[in-house]
Write an enzyme that holds these catalytic residues in place. Structure first.
Site, PDB file in Angstrom:
ATOM      1  N   CYS A  25      40.798  30.042  36.784  1.00 56.29           N
ATOM      2  CA  CYS A  25      41.682  31.371  36.842  1.00 56.29           C
ATOM      3  C   CYS A  25      41.872  31.799  38.234  1.00 56.29           C
ATOM      4  O   CYS A  25      42.717  32.662  38.581  1.00 56.29           O
ATOM      5  CB  CYS A  25      40.940  32.516  35.937  1.00 56.29           C
ATOM      6  SG  CYS A  25      41.013  31.817  34.220  1.00 56.29           S
ATOM      7  N   HIS A  82      48.679  36.074  31.810  1.00 54.55           N
ATOM      8  CA  HIS A  82      47.699  35.439  32.953  1.00 54.55           C
ATOM      9  C   HIS A  82      48.170  33.924  33.084  1.00 54.55           C
ATOM     10  O   HIS A  82      47.554  32.988  32.313  1.00 54.55           O
ATOM     11  CB  HIS A  82      46.226  35.777  32.467  1.00 54.55           C
ATOM     12  CG  HIS A  82      45.304  35.122  33.400  1.00 54.55           C
ATOM     13  ND1 HIS A  82      45.470  34.498  34.450  1.00 54.55           N
ATOM     14  CD2 HIS A  82      43.925  34.568  32.928  1.00 54.55           C
ATOM     15  CE1 HIS A  82      44.188  33.850  35.152  1.00 54.55           C
ATOM     16  NE2 HIS A  82      43.577  33.908  34.035  1.00 54.55           N
ATOM     17  N   CYS A 111      37.375  37.074  37.810  1.00 51.15           N
ATOM     18  CA  CYS A 111      36.419  36.184  37.153  1.00 51.15           C
ATOM     19  C   CYS A 111      37.011  34.912  36.999  1.00 51.15           C
ATOM     20  O   CYS A 111      38.128  34.550  36.944  1.00 51.15           O
ATOM     21  CB  CYS A 111      36.189  36.822  35.692  1.00 51.15           C
ATOM     22  SG  CYS A 111      37.223  36.500  34.561  1.00 51.15           S
TER      23      CYS A 111
END
Length: 402
Positions: free
Chosen positions: A92, A358, A388
Protein backbone atom coordinates in the site's frame (compact mmCIF):
# COMPACT_ATOMS: atom_id res chain seq x y z
CA UNK A 1 26.28 18.31 1.91
CA UNK A 2 23.27 16.62 0.36
CA UNK A 3 20.94 18.47 -1.99
CA UNK A 4 17.45 19.49 -0.96
CA UNK A 5 14.77 17.43 -2.69
CA UNK A 6 12.21 19.87 -4.05
CA UNK A 7 8.71 18.93 -5.20
CA UNK A 8 7.85 20.94 -8.29
CA UNK A 9 4.53 19.39 -9.19
CA UNK A 10 2.10 16.63 -8.25
CA UNK A 11 -0.74 15.34 -10.42
CA UNK A 12 -3.24 12.54 -10.18
CA UNK A 13 -6.20 11.12 -12.03
CA UNK A 14 -9.62 11.08 -10.45
CA UNK A 15 -10.33 7.81 -8.67
CA UNK A 16 -12.82 5.65 -10.55
CA UNK A 17 -14.83 2.84 -8.97
CA UNK A 18 -12.82 -0.35 -9.29
CA UNK A 19 -15.59 -2.33 -10.93
CA UNK A 20 -16.48 -3.34 -14.46
CA UNK A 21 -19.05 -0.52 -14.52
CA UNK A 22 -16.57 2.01 -13.11
CA UNK A 23 -15.72 4.97 -15.33
CA UNK A 24 -12.02 4.08 -15.61
CA UNK A 25 -12.45 0.37 -16.32
CA UNK A 26 -12.28 1.14 -20.04
CA UNK A 27 -8.94 2.94 -19.57
CA UNK A 28 -5.82 0.70 -19.47
CA UNK A 29 -3.39 1.56 -16.67
CA UNK A 30 -0.75 2.58 -19.22
CA UNK A 31 -3.19 5.26 -20.40
CA UNK A 32 -3.85 6.46 -16.85
CA UNK A 33 -0.13 7.04 -16.35
CA UNK A 34 0.35 8.47 -19.84
CA UNK A 35 -2.36 11.05 -19.13
CA UNK A 36 -0.30 12.27 -16.19
CA UNK A 37 3.04 12.18 -18.02
CA UNK A 38 1.51 14.43 -20.67
CA UNK A 39 0.08 16.73 -17.98
CA UNK A 40 3.44 17.04 -16.21
CA UNK A 41 5.10 17.95 -19.48
CA UNK A 42 2.48 20.52 -20.44
CA UNK A 43 1.96 22.11 -17.00
CA UNK A 44 5.68 22.62 -16.48
CA UNK A 45 6.77 23.19 -20.10
CA UNK A 46 9.13 20.31 -19.36
CA UNK A 47 11.78 19.07 -21.73
CA UNK A 48 11.35 15.43 -20.78
CA UNK A 49 14.90 14.46 -21.70
CA UNK A 50 15.99 16.38 -18.58
CA UNK A 51 14.38 13.72 -16.34
CA UNK A 52 16.90 11.21 -14.97
CA UNK A 53 14.52 8.45 -13.91
CA UNK A 54 10.88 7.49 -13.35
CA UNK A 55 9.69 5.25 -10.49
CA UNK A 56 6.15 3.84 -10.42
CA UNK A 57 4.56 1.91 -7.59
CA UNK A 58 2.31 -0.98 -8.63
CA UNK A 59 1.11 -3.67 -6.23
CA UNK A 60 -0.24 -6.08 -8.85
CA UNK A 61 2.37 -5.73 -11.64
CA UNK A 62 0.83 -8.38 -13.89
CA UNK A 63 -1.48 -8.38 -16.89
CA UNK A 64 -2.22 -4.83 -18.03
CA UNK A 65 0.15 -3.55 -15.34
CA UNK A 66 3.08 -5.83 -16.13
CA UNK A 67 6.24 -5.34 -18.21
CA UNK A 68 7.70 -2.36 -16.33
CA UNK A 69 4.74 -0.04 -16.69
CA UNK A 70 6.83 3.00 -15.67
CA UNK A 71 9.05 2.79 -18.75
CA UNK A 72 6.20 1.60 -20.97
CA UNK A 73 3.90 4.47 -20.01
CA UNK A 74 6.46 7.26 -20.37
CA UNK A 75 7.33 6.06 -23.87
CA UNK A 76 3.64 5.72 -24.71
CA UNK A 77 3.15 9.32 -23.56
CA UNK A 78 5.81 10.51 -25.99
CA UNK A 79 8.52 11.29 -23.47
CA UNK A 80 12.13 11.28 -24.59
CA UNK A 81 13.45 7.75 -25.05
CA UNK A 82 16.51 8.65 -22.95
CA UNK A 83 14.34 8.57 -19.79
CA UNK A 84 14.53 5.21 -17.95
CA UNK A 85 11.89 3.87 -15.60
CA UNK A 86 11.15 1.04 -13.19
CA UNK A 87 8.34 -0.22 -10.99
CA UNK A 88 8.38 -1.07 -7.30
CA UNK A 89 6.10 -2.85 -4.83
CA UNK A 90 5.90 -1.96 -1.16
CA UNK A 91 2.24 -2.91 -1.04
CA UNK A 92 0.00 0.00 0.00
CA UNK A 93 2.93 2.40 0.42
CA UNK A 94 4.33 1.80 -3.07
CA UNK A 95 3.41 5.27 -4.30
CA UNK A 96 4.93 6.95 -1.26
CA UNK A 97 8.04 4.79 -1.55
CA UNK A 98 8.37 5.88 -5.18
CA UNK A 99 8.30 9.55 -4.14
CA UNK A 100 10.74 8.82 -1.31
CA UNK A 101 13.16 7.05 -3.66
CA UNK A 102 12.93 9.99 -6.05
CA UNK A 103 13.84 12.34 -3.19
CA UNK A 104 16.69 10.10 -2.06
CA UNK A 105 18.12 10.01 -5.58
CA UNK A 106 18.08 13.80 -5.70
CA UNK A 107 19.48 14.24 -2.19
CA UNK A 108 22.34 11.89 -3.01
CA UNK A 109 23.34 14.15 -5.88
CA UNK A 110 23.32 11.25 -8.34
CA UNK A 111 20.09 12.47 -9.97
CA UNK A 112 18.81 15.98 -10.58
CA UNK A 113 15.21 15.39 -11.67
CA UNK A 114 13.11 12.27 -10.95
CA UNK A 115 9.44 11.38 -11.21
CA UNK A 116 7.89 9.16 -8.53
CA UNK A 117 4.33 7.92 -8.47
CA UNK A 118 2.19 4.88 -9.05
CA UNK A 119 -0.80 3.27 -10.69
CA UNK A 120 -3.39 0.62 -9.92
CA UNK A 121 -6.27 -0.43 -12.12
CA UNK A 122 -8.12 -2.58 -9.61
CA UNK A 123 -11.09 -3.16 -11.92
CA UNK A 124 -8.82 -4.70 -14.58
CA UNK A 125 -6.18 -6.36 -12.37
CA UNK A 126 -7.90 -7.52 -9.16
CA UNK A 127 -6.17 -7.95 -5.83
CA UNK A 128 -4.33 -11.28 -5.46
CA UNK A 129 -3.68 -11.43 -9.21
CA UNK A 130 0.04 -11.73 -8.52
CA UNK A 131 -0.32 -14.88 -6.42
CA UNK A 132 2.22 -15.34 -3.63
CA UNK A 133 2.14 -17.31 -0.37
CA UNK A 134 -1.55 -16.49 0.18
CA UNK A 135 -2.36 -18.67 -2.79
CA UNK A 136 0.14 -21.49 -2.90
CA UNK A 137 2.17 -21.82 0.29
CA UNK A 138 0.01 -22.16 3.41
CA UNK A 139 2.92 -23.34 5.54
CA UNK A 140 4.78 -20.16 4.71
CA UNK A 141 1.73 -18.20 5.86
CA UNK A 142 2.04 -19.83 9.27
CA UNK A 143 5.79 -19.30 9.49
CA UNK A 144 5.64 -15.57 8.68
CA UNK A 145 2.22 -14.82 10.22
CA UNK A 146 0.78 -13.76 6.90
CA UNK A 147 -2.93 -12.94 7.08
CA UNK A 148 -5.29 -10.87 4.90
CA UNK A 149 -5.28 -7.20 5.84
CA UNK A 150 -8.98 -7.20 6.61
CA UNK A 151 -8.52 -9.89 9.25
CA UNK A 152 -5.67 -7.85 10.73
CA UNK A 153 -7.95 -4.79 10.76
CA UNK A 154 -10.56 -6.66 12.80
CA UNK A 155 -7.82 -7.88 15.16
CA UNK A 156 -6.60 -4.29 15.56
CA UNK A 157 -10.10 -3.03 16.28
CA UNK A 158 -10.64 -5.85 18.81
CA UNK A 159 -7.40 -5.09 20.65
CA UNK A 160 -8.21 -1.37 20.76
CA UNK A 161 -11.81 -1.92 21.82
CA UNK A 162 -13.25 0.08 18.92
CA UNK A 163 -16.97 -0.41 18.40
CA UNK A 164 -18.70 -0.81 15.05
CA UNK A 165 -20.35 2.56 15.71
CA UNK A 166 -16.97 4.27 16.25
CA UNK A 167 -15.64 2.88 12.98
CA UNK A 168 -18.77 3.89 11.09
CA UNK A 169 -18.77 7.41 12.57
CA UNK A 170 -15.20 7.91 11.39
CA UNK A 171 -16.22 6.68 7.95
CA UNK A 172 -19.07 9.17 7.69
CA UNK A 173 -16.62 11.94 8.54
CA UNK A 174 -14.39 10.79 5.68
CA UNK A 175 -17.30 10.74 3.22
CA UNK A 176 -18.57 14.20 4.20
CA UNK A 177 -15.15 15.85 4.11
CA UNK A 178 -14.18 14.26 0.79
CA UNK A 179 -17.49 15.24 -0.77
CA UNK A 180 -17.07 18.85 0.34
CA UNK A 181 -13.48 18.98 -0.93
CA UNK A 182 -14.43 17.51 -4.31
CA UNK A 183 -17.42 19.77 -4.80
CA UNK A 184 -15.45 22.84 -3.67
CA UNK A 185 -12.65 22.18 -6.16
CA UNK A 186 -10.00 21.73 -3.49
CA UNK A 187 -8.36 18.73 -5.19
CA UNK A 188 -6.40 20.93 -7.57
CA UNK A 189 -3.88 18.22 -8.50
CA UNK A 190 -6.58 16.21 -10.34
CA UNK A 191 -6.12 15.81 -14.10
CA UNK A 192 -9.29 14.68 -15.93
CA UNK A 193 -9.12 11.49 -17.99
CA UNK A 194 -10.30 11.80 -21.60
CA UNK A 195 -10.51 9.42 -24.54
CA UNK A 196 -8.55 9.71 -27.78
CA UNK A 197 -11.14 12.08 -29.19
CA UNK A 198 -10.92 14.42 -26.23
CA UNK A 199 -14.25 13.33 -24.79
CA UNK A 200 -14.44 13.32 -21.00
CA UNK A 201 -14.31 9.93 -19.30
CA UNK A 202 -13.92 11.03 -15.67
CA UNK A 203 -13.37 14.52 -14.28
CA UNK A 204 -13.85 14.07 -10.52
CA UNK A 205 -13.49 11.29 -7.94
CA UNK A 206 -16.28 8.81 -8.53
CA UNK A 207 -16.59 6.71 -5.38
CA UNK A 208 -17.46 9.33 -2.73
CA UNK A 209 -20.84 8.90 -1.01
CA UNK A 210 -21.31 12.09 1.05
CA UNK A 211 -24.95 11.35 1.87
CA UNK A 212 -24.34 7.98 3.55
CA UNK A 213 -25.62 7.77 7.13
CA UNK A 214 -25.25 5.53 10.18
CA UNK A 215 -28.43 3.62 9.40
CA UNK A 216 -27.17 2.67 5.95
CA UNK A 217 -23.75 1.66 7.26
CA UNK A 218 -25.31 -0.44 10.03
CA UNK A 219 -27.04 -2.62 7.42
CA UNK A 220 -23.77 -3.68 5.78
CA UNK A 221 -22.45 -7.15 6.50
CA UNK A 222 -18.94 -7.66 7.84
CA UNK A 223 -16.35 -8.44 5.18
CA UNK A 224 -13.66 -10.61 6.73
CA UNK A 225 -15.24 -13.15 9.08
CA UNK A 226 -15.15 -15.94 6.51
CA UNK A 227 -11.44 -15.34 5.83
CA UNK A 228 -10.72 -15.43 9.54
CA UNK A 229 -12.68 -18.64 10.05
CA UNK A 230 -10.80 -20.22 7.16
CA UNK A 231 -7.76 -20.27 9.45
CA UNK A 232 -6.28 -16.81 9.35
CA UNK A 233 -8.02 -15.86 12.58
CA UNK A 234 -6.26 -18.74 14.33
CA UNK A 235 -2.91 -17.34 13.16
CA UNK A 236 -3.80 -14.00 14.74
CA UNK A 237 -4.91 -15.52 18.03
CA UNK A 238 -1.75 -17.63 18.15
CA UNK A 239 0.29 -14.41 18.13
CA UNK A 240 -2.05 -12.43 20.37
CA UNK A 241 -3.08 -14.91 23.11
CA UNK A 242 -4.50 -12.09 25.23
CA UNK A 243 -7.29 -11.79 22.65
CA UNK A 244 -9.99 -14.33 23.46
CA UNK A 245 -12.00 -13.80 20.27
CA UNK A 246 -11.75 -11.54 17.24
CA UNK A 247 -14.71 -9.22 16.80
CA UNK A 248 -15.66 -8.76 13.16
CA UNK A 249 -16.34 -5.07 12.62
CA UNK A 250 -15.06 -3.92 9.25
CA UNK A 251 -17.45 -3.69 6.33
CA UNK A 252 -17.33 -2.16 2.84
CA UNK A 253 -18.55 1.04 4.51
CA UNK A 254 -15.66 1.50 6.94
CA UNK A 255 -12.89 0.07 4.77
CA UNK A 256 -11.07 1.70 1.88
CA UNK A 257 -12.78 1.60 -1.49
CA UNK A 258 -11.52 -0.45 -4.44
CA UNK A 259 -10.74 2.05 -7.20
CA UNK A 260 -8.64 2.76 -10.29
CA UNK A 261 -6.18 5.65 -10.45
CA UNK A 262 -2.65 6.96 -10.92
CA UNK A 263 -0.42 9.73 -9.58
CA UNK A 264 2.95 11.32 -10.40
CA UNK A 265 5.20 13.69 -8.42
CA UNK A 266 8.05 15.68 -9.99
CA UNK A 267 11.06 15.91 -7.65
CA UNK A 268 14.41 17.56 -8.26
CA UNK A 269 17.22 19.73 -6.98
CA UNK A 270 16.78 23.47 -6.54
CA UNK A 271 19.52 24.13 -9.08
CA UNK A 272 17.86 21.92 -11.70
CA UNK A 273 14.53 23.55 -11.08
CA UNK A 274 16.01 27.01 -11.49
CA UNK A 275 17.72 26.05 -14.76
CA UNK A 276 14.41 24.72 -16.15
CA UNK A 277 12.20 27.48 -14.77
CA UNK A 278 10.26 25.12 -12.51
CA UNK A 279 8.31 26.51 -9.58
CA UNK A 280 9.06 24.92 -6.21
CA UNK A 281 5.96 23.87 -4.28
CA UNK A 282 7.42 21.91 -1.34
CA UNK A 283 10.57 20.26 -0.09
CA UNK A 284 11.01 16.78 1.33
CA UNK A 285 12.13 17.11 4.96
CA UNK A 286 12.53 13.48 6.06
CA UNK A 287 11.27 9.95 5.52
CA UNK A 288 11.11 6.66 7.40
CA UNK A 289 10.00 3.08 6.93
CA UNK A 290 9.66 0.45 9.68
CA UNK A 291 8.65 -3.15 10.22
CA UNK A 292 6.07 -4.24 12.82
CA UNK A 293 4.43 -7.52 13.89
CA UNK A 294 2.98 -8.97 10.68
CA UNK A 295 -0.28 -10.52 11.86
CA UNK A 296 -1.44 -7.23 13.38
CA UNK A 297 0.24 -5.52 10.47
CA UNK A 298 -1.59 -2.18 10.38
CA UNK A 299 0.00 -0.35 13.32
CA UNK A 300 3.07 0.82 11.40
CA UNK A 301 2.10 4.48 10.77
CA UNK A 302 2.89 5.67 14.30
CA UNK A 303 6.43 4.21 14.65
CA UNK A 304 7.25 5.30 11.09
CA UNK A 305 5.98 8.81 11.84
CA UNK A 306 7.94 9.02 15.08
CA UNK A 307 11.10 8.01 13.22
CA UNK A 308 10.51 10.58 10.47
CA UNK A 309 9.88 13.29 13.07
CA UNK A 310 13.06 12.34 14.93
CA UNK A 311 15.12 12.48 11.74
CA UNK A 312 13.69 15.94 11.02
CA UNK A 313 14.29 17.19 14.58
CA UNK A 314 10.57 17.94 14.84
CA UNK A 315 7.68 17.28 17.19
CA UNK A 316 4.16 16.32 16.14
CA UNK A 317 3.10 19.81 17.20
CA UNK A 318 5.28 21.16 14.36
CA UNK A 319 3.04 19.42 11.79
CA UNK A 320 0.13 21.39 10.34
CA UNK A 321 -1.62 18.62 8.40
CA UNK A 322 -1.57 14.81 8.62
CA UNK A 323 -2.57 12.34 5.92
CA UNK A 324 -2.92 8.87 7.46
CA UNK A 325 -4.20 6.44 4.86
CA UNK A 326 -7.62 5.08 5.70
CA UNK A 327 -7.02 1.48 4.66
CA UNK A 328 -9.56 0.60 7.36
CA UNK A 329 -11.20 2.89 9.90
CA UNK A 330 -9.27 1.23 12.74
CA UNK A 331 -5.93 2.35 11.24
CA UNK A 332 -6.17 6.15 11.68
CA UNK A 333 -8.02 5.67 14.97
CA UNK A 334 -5.13 3.54 16.31
CA UNK A 335 -2.67 6.08 14.87
CA UNK A 336 -4.39 8.85 16.83
CA UNK A 337 -4.11 6.89 20.07
CA UNK A 338 -0.46 6.01 19.47
CA UNK A 339 0.47 9.61 18.66
CA UNK A 340 -1.62 11.20 21.42
CA UNK A 341 -3.89 13.07 19.00
CA UNK A 342 -7.02 14.17 20.85
CA UNK A 343 -8.95 15.76 17.98
CA UNK A 344 -9.08 15.45 14.22
CA UNK A 345 -8.61 19.11 13.26
CA UNK A 346 -5.40 18.32 11.35
CA UNK A 347 -6.03 14.68 10.35
CA UNK A 348 -7.35 13.74 6.89
CA UNK A 349 -9.08 17.09 6.64
CA UNK A 350 -10.42 16.36 3.15
CA UNK A 351 -11.40 12.78 3.84
CA UNK A 352 -9.45 9.70 2.93
CA UNK A 353 -9.47 6.32 1.25
CA UNK A 354 -12.70 5.18 2.92
CA UNK A 355 -14.47 7.80 0.79
CA UNK A 356 -12.06 8.38 -2.08
CA UNK A 357 -10.77 4.84 -2.51
CA UNK A 358 -7.32 3.27 -2.28
CA UNK A 359 -5.69 2.54 -5.66
CA UNK A 360 -2.92 0.53 -4.00
CA UNK A 361 0.20 1.47 -5.95
CA UNK A 362 -0.82 5.11 -6.41
CA UNK A 363 -2.30 6.14 -3.06
CA UNK A 364 0.89 7.31 -1.33
CA UNK A 365 1.79 9.62 -4.20
CA UNK A 366 -1.81 10.87 -4.30
CA UNK A 367 -1.60 11.79 -0.62
CA UNK A 368 1.54 13.84 -1.25
CA UNK A 369 -0.26 15.89 -3.86
CA UNK A 370 -3.37 16.16 -1.71
CA UNK A 371 -1.29 17.44 1.21
CA UNK A 372 0.46 20.06 -0.94
CA UNK A 373 -2.85 21.25 -2.39
CA UNK A 374 -4.28 21.75 1.10
CA UNK A 375 -1.14 23.38 2.53
CA UNK A 376 -1.30 25.92 -0.27
CA UNK A 377 -5.04 26.48 0.16
CA UNK A 378 -4.71 27.05 3.90
CA UNK A 379 -1.40 28.89 3.80
CA UNK A 380 0.13 26.29 6.12
CA UNK A 381 3.68 24.92 6.13
CA UNK A 382 4.18 21.27 7.04
CA UNK A 383 2.51 17.92 6.39
CA UNK A 384 3.08 14.32 7.47
CA UNK A 385 1.99 11.55 5.10
CA UNK A 386 1.86 8.01 6.46
CA UNK A 387 0.49 4.61 5.46
CA UNK A 388 0.17 1.15 6.95
CA UNK A 389 1.69 -1.57 4.78
CA UNK A 390 1.03 -5.26 4.23
CA UNK A 391 3.16 -7.89 5.99
CA UNK A 392 3.71 -5.51 8.89
CA UNK A 393 5.35 -2.27 7.77
CA UNK A 394 4.74 1.45 8.04
CA UNK A 395 6.02 4.38 6.01
CA UNK A 396 6.05 8.13 6.55
CA UNK A 397 7.18 11.26 4.74
CA UNK A 398 7.36 14.85 5.99
CA UNK A 399 7.14 17.75 3.56
CA UNK A 400 7.35 21.52 3.95
CA UNK A 401 5.64 23.98 1.64
CA UNK A 402 7.98 26.37 -0.17
Amino acid sequence: MSNEAIIFDAVRTPRGRGRKDGALNEVPPIELLATLFRALRERNKLSTGEVDDVIAGCVMPVGDQGADIARSALLYAGWDQSVPGFQINRFCASGLEAVTLAAEKVRSGWSDLVVGGGVESMSRVPMMSDGGPYVGQPLANLDINLVPQGVAADLLATIEGFSRETLDEFSIRSQRLAGKARDSGWFTSVVPVKDRNGMMILEKDEAIRPDVDMAALAKLKVSFQQMAEFGFGAVCLQNWPEVEKIRYLHTPGNSSGIVDGAALVLVGSAAKGKSLGLKARARVVSAAVVGVEPSLMLHGPAPASRQALKKAGMQLSDIDLIECNEAFAAVPLRFMRDMGIDDMDTLNVNGGAIALGHPLGATGAMLVGQAIDELERRGKSTALITLCVGLGMGQALIIERV
